[in-house]
Design a protein around this motif. Structure first.
Motif, mmCIF file in Angstrom:
data_model
loop_
_atom_site.group_PDB
_atom_site.id
_atom_site.type_symbol
_atom_site.label_atom_id
_atom_site.label_comp_id
_atom_site.label_asym_id
_atom_site.label_seq_id
_atom_site.Cartn_x
_atom_site.Cartn_y
_atom_site.Cartn_z
ATOM 1 N N LEU A 1 0.846 -1.186 0.000
ATOM 2 C CA LEU A 1 0.000 0.000 0.000
ATOM 3 C C LEU A 1 0.887 1.242 0.000
ATOM 4 C CD1 LEU A 1 -2.752 -0.746 2.654
ATOM 5 C CD2 LEU A 1 -2.992 -0.716 0.184
ATOM 6 N N SER A 2 0.451 2.255 -0.713
ATOM 7 C CA SER A 2 1.196 3.516 -0.701
ATOM 8 C C SER A 2 1.202 4.084 0.722
ATOM 9 C CB SER A 2 0.526 4.491 -1.660
ATOM 10 O OG SER A 2 0.626 5.791 -1.161
ATOM 11 N N VAL A 3 2.329 4.659 1.097
ATOM 12 C CA VAL A 3 2.459 5.198 2.449
ATOM 13 C C VAL A 3 1.406 6.267 2.715
ATOM 14 C CG1 VAL A 3 4.018 6.319 4.049
ATOM 15 C CG2 VAL A 3 4.915 4.761 2.351
ATOM 16 N N VAL A 4 1.058 7.001 1.669
ATOM 17 C CA VAL A 4 0.057 8.056 1.830
ATOM 18 C C VAL A 4 -1.283 7.439 2.247
ATOM 19 C CG1 VAL A 4 -1.181 9.902 0.672
ATOM 20 C CG2 VAL A 4 1.213 9.469 0.116
ATOM 21 N N GLN B 1 15.771 6.580 8.143
ATOM 22 C CA GLN B 1 15.388 7.506 7.081
ATOM 23 C C GLN B 1 13.894 7.789 7.079
ATOM 24 O OE1 GLN B 1 16.779 5.337 3.747
ATOM 25 N NE2 GLN B 1 18.915 5.928 4.033
ATOM 26 N N ALA B 2 13.181 7.311 8.087
ATOM 27 C CA ALA B 2 11.724 7.469 8.119
ATOM 28 C C ALA B 2 11.334 8.894 7.787
ATOM 29 C CB ALA B 2 11.210 7.113 9.508
ATOM 30 N N PHE B 3 10.432 9.041 6.866
ATOM 31 C CA PHE B 3 10.073 10.389 6.441
ATOM 32 C C PHE B 3 8.618 10.479 5.964
ATOM 33 C CE2 PHE B 3 9.646 13.364 2.856
ATOM 34 C CZ PHE B 3 9.861 14.546 3.531
ATOM 35 N N ASP B 4 8.308 9.721 4.917
ATOM 36 C CA ASP B 4 7.034 9.903 4.214
ATOM 37 C C ASP B 4 5.814 9.739 5.120
ATOM 38 O OD1 ASP B 4 7.924 7.320 4.368
ATOM 39 O OD2 ASP B 4 7.928 6.971 2.208
ATOM 40 N N MET B 5 5.835 8.646 5.915
ATOM 41 C CA MET B 5 4.665 8.382 6.743
ATOM 42 C C MET B 5 4.456 9.515 7.762
ATOM 43 S SD MET B 5 3.843 6.762 9.910
ATOM 44 C CE MET B 5 5.182 5.682 10.329
ATOM 45 N N ILE B 6 5.557 9.992 8.337
ATOM 46 C CA ILE B 6 5.457 11.074 9.319
ATOM 47 C C ILE B 6 4.957 12.354 8.642
ATOM 48 C CG2 ILE B 6 6.763 12.508 10.921
ATOM 49 C CD1 ILE B 6 8.600 10.137 11.337
ATOM 50 N N MET B 7 5.479 12.600 7.452
ATOM 51 C CA MET B 7 5.070 13.802 6.722
ATOM 52 C C MET B 7 3.563 13.782 6.463
ATOM 53 S SD MET B 7 7.299 15.951 6.222
ATOM 54 C CE MET B 7 7.041 17.655 5.811
ATOM 55 N N VAL B 8 3.051 12.627 6.078
ATOM 56 C CA VAL B 8 1.626 12.528 5.769
ATOM 57 C C VAL B 8 0.785 12.698 7.036
ATOM 58 C CG1 VAL B 8 -0.208 10.963 5.011
ATOM 59 C CG2 VAL B 8 1.951 11.063 3.770
ATOM 60 N N MET B 9 1.242 12.067 8.123
ATOM 61 C CA MET B 9 0.378 12.028 9.299
ATOM 62 C C MET B 9 0.475 13.250 10.193
ATOM 63 S SD MET B 9 0.383 7.990 10.140
ATOM 64 C CE MET B 9 -0.804 8.109 11.440
ATOM 65 N N THR B 10 1.679 13.752 10.422
ATOM 66 C CA THR B 10 1.794 14.886 11.340
ATOM 67 C C THR B 10 2.641 16.029 10.806
ATOM 68 O OG1 THR B 10 3.750 14.006 12.396
ATOM 69 C CG2 THR B 10 1.645 13.368 13.350
ATOM 70 N N GLY B 11 3.418 15.790 9.778
ATOM 71 C CA GLY B 11 4.297 16.836 9.260
ATOM 72 C C GLY B 11 5.387 17.227 10.249
ATOM 73 N N GLY B 12 5.627 16.381 11.236
ATOM 74 C CA GLY B 12 6.656 16.683 12.238
ATOM 75 C C GLY B 12 6.076 17.381 13.467
ATOM 76 N N GLY B 13 4.827 17.791 13.357
ATOM 77 C CA GLY B 13 4.201 18.528 14.450
ATOM 78 C C GLY B 13 3.500 17.599 15.417
ATOM 79 N N PRO B 14 2.751 18.029 16.372
ATOM 80 C CA PRO B 14 2.621 19.441 16.732
ATOM 81 C C PRO B 14 3.872 19.962 17.427
ATOM 82 C CG PRO B 14 1.383 18.033 18.231
ATOM 83 C CD PRO B 14 1.912 17.145 17.158
ATOM 84 N N ALA B 15 4.325 21.096 16.955
ATOM 85 C CA ALA B 15 5.475 21.780 17.551
ATOM 86 C C ALA B 15 6.671 20.853 17.711
ATOM 87 C CB ALA B 15 5.089 22.426 18.875
#
Lengths: 296, 444
Positions: free
Chosen positions: A113-116, A229-243
């Motif tokens: 499944l696509s990470v998105v 290197q985890a990146f895409d899943m975090i970007m989709v779900m929280t974008g690194g936030g909150p704060a």
């Protein structure tokens, strides 16, 4: 095996195209990125050479850097925990299920499944109770109302919520790798062991485990490097936030380079990540060399 | 055996060659294609292609229709020009432009944001001055007073905006009635309104705070009031004030009052802009603070007809409601390295001359940066749209969004810091300090 005995020249010719592509697409960018990390540059205009200032800033003055490193390493550790589980599942599948391929495919499904999509799916699962998040609804249904949370937006639990998603998504991947490894063990070995009186878990202890060590290593390296290197899943779900609560090195790098327009600083983070991955690989290889030596 | 070896070497060689051949082959096809196009028109003027990067990919959007019509008209009048559309959504376009800029290959026409956000592009010499184009056909005179200043540096204008918006509070009249509340005239009343609505089980406000600028836009409107007028960030940039100024600290504390009163939906930082807005558009929330550009979307949603707007109220008795958060829109800029600079400017001139008229015809004329002539009511615009055009008339200045006023580094720190207020209670003094530290680190 004779077929492989071709002269070095021929091998070189075959390797060359790949090597060129590899050097051009992987090695050169790493060097360029390292060079960029020595610049004060917004990625567009003029740049200024500032030596190791970005690194000094990163290691000593950036309040979000070390927490991000910690989260990244935690991610890697969590992802390794699932590999013994995957091995256990693989052994069970191999032993007790007559036609395990269907089950293996089901475990593997989340991987393709696509990470998105996975991100969006889990976002709805984690939604607050007021918006019908599945997890909270289930907790309420079994009388654990006090456990309900806004999972992705509570800084103290958001990161763990993300770890779980990664575990869920990649379990099948490791099950498949381990399963294939186990299936490759010749059945004669087990038959011989049976004659000697070793069956069930005794056989696993003395045959399966030692013989899957190389495969196990592949899993560990993949999981460890992958989660650094985890990146895409975090970007989709929280974008690194909150704060910054869910920022890892890769998301920090992206945000620094493209949102804060500190391309040099982002490159410094990237270089740090490359070094971290190299060190991790060396350590894992070293540990497994000992383990492999014991069994061969 | 020897034969075999030769065969292997030949095979390998062919493979290597075919690989490299593939690479160059692809490129050469491209150039022959273009050359072929030229050859076909050799009798007339050279055929040229202008790339037009834009942020209107949605075919149902009035602006997309408008753009396609103007492009078709222009191509009909200038048969030697082909306008190639590169339509992307906003985030993709921002990212693509940054990569293109890094390799100095900005498309003929692209989209930039005002003030501080376009400054790096101007400083890198990537954009062409448009002064001559603005004088052509009296284009300059069609723009509202002062708006072009946000796109001008050292006396040169580098972009022409398509929009000029203000921050307003949209409210759902039906839910207000159900909750038994009136339009709040002060911020303190607004907090009370929130509490009343909440107690009656109505979601008071919504926001898509995953995108972070949304919370900042609201916060900056509070700061505009507590500072007793515009210019706070300018004063900070000029080092006349710091972020630890009482006006800033008060704004943080007021923002927290609103959040702590339970104004916003649960899990607010996991909603992006669209998801947040959708809650309002589906009638699930009573109030929504946003730029007036949201008007079009609300008009085509299920709450159309039930929605009114009001000015952001005074805060602690300070400020003037006729001062707004101003949001000059994204602007069209031309690449300084464009191969067809003259033709590109000519097309952009044509586009902008026709923009107000076509936007009006397509019901997309609320918040256009140029003067729009015509009777909105008679043309079938909704009451809400008319209300907003009236608010525009009351504008007595205001402030720009944070990231249009400060460099990207400071902005990013600010956005994160404000996002944090939505999930954690913090001492306003500490928030102010956080801002000042980030400002100093990014303004060495």
């Amino acid at each position: 095996m004779n077929v492989l005995k071709v002269p070095g020249r021929t091998i070189a010719v075959f390797i060359l195209p790949c090597l060129l592509i590899y050097v051009g697409l992987v090695f050169v960018p790493i060097l360029v990125s390292f060079y960029s990390s020595l610049l004060d540059w917004n990625g567009i205009g003029a740049s200024k050479f500032i030596g190791f200032d970005n690194y000094v800033q990163m290691f000593t003055a950036d309040p979000v850097f070390w927490p991000a490193v910690k989260r990244t390493l935690m991610f890697a550790v969590f992802s390794m925990v699932e590999i013994p589980v995957a091995l256990f599942v693989a052994i069970l599948l191999n032993r007790y299920i007559r036609k395990p391929n269907f089950l293996v495919s089901s475990y593997f499904l989340p991987v393709i499944l696509s990470v998105v999509i996975v991100g969006q799916l889990w976002k709805t699962i984690y939604n607050p109770a007021s918006l019908g998040g599945m997890l909270n609804q289930v907790l309420m249904a079994v009388g654990l109302e006090s456990w309900t949370k806004a999972w992705l937006t509570d800084p103290s639990v958001a990161m763990y919520a993300l770890y779980i998603v990664a575990l869920w998504q990649y379990l099948g991947y490791h099950v498949l790798i381990q399963f294939t490894g186990i299936q490759n063990i010749p059945s004669e070995v087990y038959e011989a062991a049976k004659i000697d009186g070793a069956e069930g878990f005794t056989a696993d202890r003395y045959i399966t485990l030692p013989m899957v060590v190389p495969i196990f290593k592949i899993s560990i390296v993949l999981a460890f490097i992958g989660s650094l290197q985890a990146f895409d899943m975090i970007m989709v779900m929280t974008g690194g936030g909150p704060a910054h609560a869910t920022d890892v090195i890769a998301t920090l790098m992206y945000n620094m380079s493209f949102l804060s327009m500190k391309y040099g600083y982002g490159s410094a983070l990237a270089s740090f990540l490359v070094v971290l991955c190299l060190i991790a690989t060396v350590i894992i290889n070293f540990l497994f060399k000992k383990l492999e030596a014991r069994y061969t | 055996m020897n034969k075999r070896k030769t065969l292997k070497a030949v095979l390998a060689g062919t493979m290597a060659i075919s690989l490299t051949a593939c690479g160059t082959g692809g490129e050469s096809t491209g150039s022959t294609g273009a050359a072929g196009g030229d050859a076909g028109k050799d009798a007339k003027k050279d055929k040229i292609t202008i790339t037009f990067q834009n942020i209107w990919p949605d075919a149902t959007d009035p602006k997309n229709k408008l753009m396609k019509k103007v492009v078709a008209d222009y191509e009909a009048k200038n048969p030697n020009v082909k306008i190639e559309l590169d339509s992307l959504n906003t985030d993709q376009q921002k990212m693509k432009l940054k990569t293109q800029a890094a390799s100095k290959e900005v498309p003929d026409i692209t989209v930039v944001n005002p003030a501080e956000q376009m400054k790096p592009f101007v400083e890198a010499g990537l954009l062409a001055p448009l002064n001559d184009m603005l004088d052509q056909n009296g284009l300059k005179g069609t723009f509202q007073q002062g708006i072009l200043d946000y796109y001008s540096f050292n006396g040169n204008t580098y972009a022409v905006p398509d929009g000029n918006n203000i921050g307003v509070v949209y409210y759902n009249k039906e839910l207000f009635e159900k909750g038994g509340v009136k339009i709040p005239t002060t911020f303190e009343e607004m907090v009370e309104t929130v509490k009343t609505l909440k107690s009656k089980g109505i979601q008071p406000m919504v926001i898509g705070e995953k995108d972070t600028w949304t919370g900042s836009f609201l916060f900056m409107n509070i700061l505009l009031r507590t500072n007793n007028g515009p210019g706070f960030l300018k004063d900070v940039a000029a080092k006349k004030k710091t972020f630890e100024d009482p006006a800033f600290v008060e704004a943080v504390s007021k923002m927290q009052d609103l959040i702590q009163a339970g104004a916003f939906q649960e899990g607010v930082t996991s909603f992006d802009y669209n998801a947040g807005e959708n809650l309002f558009k589906t009638g699930k929330a009573a109030m929504y603070y946003m730029g007036s550009w949201a008007t079009g979307g609300i008009e085509t949603s299920s709450v159309n007809g039930k929605v009114g707007v009001f000015k952001f109220p005074t805060v602690g008795g300070k400020g003037n409601p006729d001062e707004y958060m101003l949001a000059p829109g994204s602007g069209f800029a031309v690449s300084a390295n464009s191969k067809h600079l003259k033709e590109t400017k000519d097309f952009l001139n044509y586009l902008m001359i026709n923009y107000p008229k076509e936007a009006f015809a397509n019901k997309g004329a609320v918040g256009v940066a140029q003067t729009v002539e015509g009777d909105f009511k008679a043309a079938g615009y909704s009451d809400m749209a008319v209300e907003i055009t009236n608010l525009f008339k009351s504008v007595k200045g205001g402030d720009l969004a944070f990231d249009n006023s400060m460099n990207p580094g400071t902005s990013q720190a600010h956005l994160t810091s404000i996002q944090n207020l939505f999930v954690q209670k913090k001492e306003p003094k500490d928030v102010a300090k956080e801002h000042q530290t980030a400002f100093e680190a990014n303004n060495k």
